[in-house]
Scaffold this motif. Structure first.
Motif, mmCIF file in Angstrom:
data_model
loop_
_atom_site.group_PDB
_atom_site.id
_atom_site.type_symbol
_atom_site.label_atom_id
_atom_site.label_comp_id
_atom_site.label_asym_id
_atom_site.label_seq_id
_atom_site.Cartn_x
_atom_site.Cartn_y
_atom_site.Cartn_z
ATOM 1 N N LEU A 110 9.056 20.009 31.933
ATOM 2 C CA LEU A 110 8.486 21.336 31.693
ATOM 3 C C LEU A 110 9.026 21.917 30.388
ATOM 4 O O LEU A 110 8.267 22.452 29.571
ATOM 5 C CB LEU A 110 8.808 22.254 32.864
ATOM 6 N N VAL A 111 10.338 21.803 30.189
ATOM 7 C CA VAL A 111 10.935 22.289 28.936
ATOM 8 C C VAL A 111 10.373 21.503 27.754
ATOM 9 O O VAL A 111 10.043 22.081 26.702
ATOM 10 C CB VAL A 111 12.469 22.173 28.987
ATOM 11 N N PHE A 112 10.237 20.196 27.914
ATOM 12 C CA PHE A 112 9.677 19.321 26.884
ATOM 13 C C PHE A 112 8.283 19.801 26.480
ATOM 14 O O PHE A 112 7.951 19.877 25.287
ATOM 15 C CB PHE A 112 9.630 17.894 27.426
ATOM 16 N N ALA A 113 7.463 20.157 27.474
ATOM 17 C CA ALA A 113 6.098 20.614 27.197
ATOM 18 C C ALA A 113 6.095 21.994 26.548
ATOM 19 O O ALA A 113 5.363 22.241 25.591
ATOM 20 C CB ALA A 113 5.284 20.627 28.489
ATOM 21 N N LEU A 114 6.917 22.906 27.069
ATOM 22 C CA LEU A 114 6.931 24.274 26.546
ATOM 23 C C LEU A 114 7.368 24.326 25.089
ATOM 24 O O LEU A 114 6.911 25.179 24.328
ATOM 25 C CB LEU A 114 7.836 25.149 27.405
ATOM 26 N N LEU A 115 8.245 23.415 24.693
ATOM 27 C CA LEU A 115 8.695 23.405 23.305
ATOM 28 C C LEU A 115 7.582 22.978 22.349
ATOM 29 O O LEU A 115 7.686 23.197 21.146
ATOM 30 C CB LEU A 115 9.912 22.491 23.144
ATOM 31 N N HIS A 116 6.529 22.363 22.885
ATOM 32 C CA HIS A 116 5.391 21.977 22.050
ATOM 33 C C HIS A 116 4.386 23.118 21.875
ATOM 34 O O HIS A 116 3.445 22.997 21.075
ATOM 35 C CB HIS A 116 4.672 20.761 22.654
ATOM 36 N N VAL A 117 4.560 24.200 22.639
ATOM 37 C CA VAL A 117 3.617 25.315 22.544
ATOM 38 C C VAL A 117 3.616 25.910 21.141
ATOM 39 O O VAL A 117 2.585 26.383 20.646
ATOM 40 C CB VAL A 117 3.969 26.393 23.592
ATOM 41 N N SER A 118 4.782 25.884 20.484
ATOM 42 C CA SER A 118 4.890 26.483 19.148
ATOM 43 C C SER A 118 4.158 25.684 18.070
ATOM 44 O O SER A 118 3.960 26.179 16.956
ATOM 45 C CB SER A 118 6.368 26.628 18.758
ATOM 46 N N ASN A 119 3.757 24.444 18.380
ATOM 47 C CA ASN A 119 2.984 23.660 17.414
ATOM 48 C C ASN A 119 1.634 24.329 17.183
ATOM 49 O O ASN A 119 0.917 24.657 18.130
ATOM 50 C CB ASN A 119 2.773 22.229 17.909
ATOM 51 N N GLY A 120 1.288 24.526 15.932
ATOM 52 C CA GLY A 120 0.113 25.321 15.583
ATOM 53 C C GLY A 120 -1.193 24.823 16.164
ATOM 54 O O GLY A 120 -2.076 25.617 16.484
ATOM 55 N N GLY A 121 -1.347 23.510 16.332
ATOM 56 C CA GLY A 121 -2.634 22.978 16.774
ATOM 57 C C GLY A 121 -2.678 22.572 18.229
ATOM 58 O O GLY A 121 -3.614 21.886 18.641
ATOM 59 N N GLU A 122 -1.692 22.973 19.033
ATOM 60 C CA GLU A 122 -1.675 22.565 20.432
ATOM 61 C C GLU A 122 -2.732 23.314 21.240
ATOM 62 O O GLU A 122 -3.174 24.400 20.868
ATOM 63 C CB GLU A 122 -0.298 22.807 21.053
#
Length: 306
Positions: free
Chosen positions: A183-195
């Protein structure tokens, strides 16, 4: 210090096996975050030209970014290892035949990403064309991207499936720890502009698959190889978007066609719901083909420290 962390007690801080697993995981996270903050402050003060954003992702940019992440992750892992009287290698890097495991994971990662691209192309959801690089340029690009993709795999697997997974699994059990770290791994990708939402779900699924592989193989080398192969195939072989950004030096150019929830859109193949089906197939294949093994920490043996 190992005696201090393992000294038994009672209460919210200590349990019968010493400092509780949740506090150990939090200590690791805080150490890593402080070190990252120091790096960010240093870069903001120095303002080096190589930290400026570029139109395309390049091996050089990825290399610098991953080194800046790997150093805090390694130092945080080292600090917790010393506190527990262990070595960093004990958190998944010490296993029999690591090269074989790494190569197997690498081949699997490339194969799975290729399968996903093949399904998208076969369904009319992707358009693939040659980039027209010469032989020398292609070989140089392949070598550079393979190195940085391996660095990404080492950094992220050690950071999420290394000490945090081991520490939490000892306290709350392996699968709750896998859910939390994924879950933490996924949430840290939220900040990627194109996600996208689908992309985040795919990242969470990938985290769970990598945890499963970590459990079945008894170490990090197969997950590192799989992570490396996926990124390598995505960035340099097929040249897809990666969280909305293109990659320089790819052999092919793969562009989405049709609705984003099917094609992945600018998120890349990870943004397609087809990816969720592929991930399920990968999980079932891992369960069938990879025999369960034990590492130095039997993570299915729940300790009383949680």
């Amino acid at each position: 210090m190992a005696d201090w962390t393992s000294r038994a007690g009672q209460g919210w801080w200590r349990g019968p096996a010493g400092v509780r697993a949740g506090w150990r995981g939090l200590a690791y996270l805080l150490i890593a975050l402080v070190l990252v903050a120091v790096e960010i402050a240093g870069l903001a003060w120095l303002k080096p030209p190589w930290v400026r954003p570029t139109a395309l992702l390049t091996p050089r940019i990825i290399l610098l970014n991953e080194v800046l992440l790997l150093v805090p992750i390694y130092l945080a892992s080292l600090a917790m290892a010393r506190a527990e009287g262990r070595e960093v290698a004990a958190f998944g890097l010490r296993q029999p035949r690591p090269v074989r495991a790494l190569a197997g994971g690498l081949a699997a990662g490339i194969a799975v990403l290729s399968l996903l691209i093949g399904l998208l192309w076969g369904g009319g959801l992707a358009r693939i064309s040659l980039q027209g690089l010469g032989l020398v340029a292609s070989l140089a690009s392949l070598a550079a991207w393979l190195v940085v993709s391996l660095l990404v795999g080492v950094t992220e697997e050690l950071g999420f499936r290394g000490y945090p997974l081991v520490a939490l699994a000892r306290g709350i059990g392996f699968w709750p720890a896998a859910l939390l770290t994924s879950l933490v791994f996924a949430l840290l990708h939220v900040s990627n502009g194109g996600e996208s939402v689908t992309g985040i779900l795919n990242v969470f699924g990938a985290g769970m698959i990598l945890c499963l592989a970590r459990q079945r193989t008894g170490g990090l080398w197969w997950p590192i190889g799989f992570h490396t192969g996926w990124d390598f195939a995505q960035n340099v072989i097929f040249g897809t978007h990666d969280s909305g950004q293109g990659c320089a030096g790819a052999l092919l150019s793969t562009l989405p066609v049709g609705p984003a929830w099917l094609s992945g859109g600018l998120t890349g193949p990870e943004g397609s719901v087809i990816g969720l089906g592929v991930e399920l197939a990968v999980a079932l294949t891992i369960l069938r083909l990879l025999p369960a093994r034990r590492d130095d920490f039997d993570m299915d043996q729940r300790g009383p420290s949680g």
